[in-house]
Design a protein around this motif. Structure first.
Motif, mmCIF file in Angstrom:
data_model
loop_
_atom_site.group_PDB
_atom_site.id
_atom_site.type_symbol
_atom_site.label_atom_id
_atom_site.label_comp_id
_atom_site.label_asym_id
_atom_site.label_seq_id
_atom_site.Cartn_x
_atom_site.Cartn_y
_atom_site.Cartn_z
ATOM 1 N N LEU A 14 0.858 -1.183 0.000
ATOM 2 C CA LEU A 14 0.000 0.000 0.000
ATOM 3 C C LEU A 14 0.898 1.239 0.000
ATOM 4 O O LEU A 14 1.268 1.764 1.052
ATOM 5 C CB LEU A 14 -0.937 -0.016 1.214
ATOM 6 N N LEU A 54 2.821 1.025 3.464
ATOM 7 C CA LEU A 54 2.398 -0.094 4.318
ATOM 8 C C LEU A 54 2.550 -1.401 3.551
ATOM 9 O O LEU A 54 2.401 -1.426 2.323
ATOM 10 C CB LEU A 54 0.929 0.061 4.730
ATOM 11 N N VAL A 76 0.972 -5.251 3.881
ATOM 12 C CA VAL A 76 0.068 -6.155 4.598
ATOM 13 C C VAL A 76 0.416 -7.596 4.205
ATOM 14 O O VAL A 76 0.531 -7.906 3.017
ATOM 15 C CB VAL A 76 -1.415 -5.853 4.258
ATOM 16 N N ALA A 112 0.392 -6.006 9.442
ATOM 17 C CA ALA A 112 0.724 -4.854 8.592
ATOM 18 C C ALA A 112 1.982 -4.195 9.141
ATOM 19 O O ALA A 112 2.116 -3.999 10.352
ATOM 20 C CB ALA A 112 -0.438 -3.867 8.582
#
Lengths: 203, 83
Positions: free
Chosen positions: A147, A162, A164, A198
């Protein structure tokens, strides 16, 4: 003129190298979302619980997700089941012995069957899982979602990305010396594990 | 005394069964915390937290019914009072 051209080339090369450099994601989540869920489904009893003491770092290159490396650590004392007596037994020396073996770790060594679609990558990860001081090589299907620039949505005034990670796999309790004598009709030998975490890479 | 013990046994059994039913008739072990899931909209992950809550299980019901049975059984040690 020649010097300027060389400088421009060096700058371009540097910026390309910087943008292609692997990112290091820290999985100590300030929001406390990261968790590992465990399930043992025996004929007489089902045991469900989770752990939220997740930390570790993962190096991820968006241009080469298959080169991902890293280590995820779960604080063994953070493993929780809703029954207090069961929790005490689970943490005790016959089971996980959390006083002596404080961490459960997974170290990713290699990725295979890597398939990337947009920001999502699915792969088969091979790594070393250590529980109760016993290290075993395991394979697990894993999904990585990158992300880009989304860190600010979780941590105000912080720029970054990020990562995940979701993985589900099963291990044998007896392989890790977790009370191997316990009857399997009450406590299943198979432990189903689901990792949902995450990590953040601030810029 | 005999009548009081039997009445107490009935109250214990009814109270235990009533509490067990009222809290969801949990057929597992007694819980002192319950799982609560919340969705993290950015990552799509579900955060799991535990809230303190007493949820009696079959062990609670069993112990309470055994206790009630013991009280009722104990009542047989007493003789009927003459009228």
């Amino acid at each position: 003129m020649k010097t300027t051209a060389l400088s421009l080339f060096a700058l371009t090369a540097l910026s390309v190298a910087a943008s292609a450099a692997p990112l290091t994601f820290d999985f100590k989540d300030p929001k406390g979302v990261n968790n590992a869920v465990f399930k043992l489904d025996a004929p007489l009893e089902a045991i469900n619980g989770s752990a939220n003491g997740v930390s570790g770092t993962v190096t991820f290159d968006p241009a080469d997700p298959g080169a991902t490396k890293g280590k995820i650590v779960v604080d063994a004392a953070s493993l929780h089941v809703p029954n207090p007596v069961m929790k005490e037994h689970m943490h005790g020396d016959q089971w996980l012995d959390v006083a002596k073996h404080k961490e459960i770790t997974f170290e990713a060594k290699s990725f295979s069957n890597v398939k990337t679609t947009g920001d999502n990558t699915t792969a088969e990860v091979t790594g070393t899982l250590t529980i109760r001081g016993v290290a075993k090589e395991v394979n697990a299907p894993v999904k990585l979602s990158y992300l880009k620039g989304k860190l600010g949505l979780r941590v105000p005034n912080q720029k970054g990305d990020l990562l995940v990670i979701r993985a589900s796999f099963a291990v044998k309790r007896s392989d890790f010396g977790i009370n191997p004598k316990a009857p399997e009709d009450k406590v299943a030998d198979t432990i189903d594990l689901t990792l949902s975490i995450a990590g953040a890479a601030p810029r | 005394m005999k009548k009081s013990l039997r009445l107490l046994a009935l109250v214990v059994a009814l109270a235990a069964a009533g509490t067990w039913f009222a809290t969801g008739a949990n057929r597992g072990w007694t819980k002192t915390s319950v799982e609560k899931k919340t969705l993290d909209e950015v990552t799509g992950l579900e955060a799991i937290t535990y809230e303190k809550q007493f949820v009696p299980g079959l062990d609670f019901l069993g112990v309470a019914l055994l206790g009630a049975g013991a009280l009722a059984g104990f009542s047989f040690l007493f003789r009927n009072q003459p009228n």
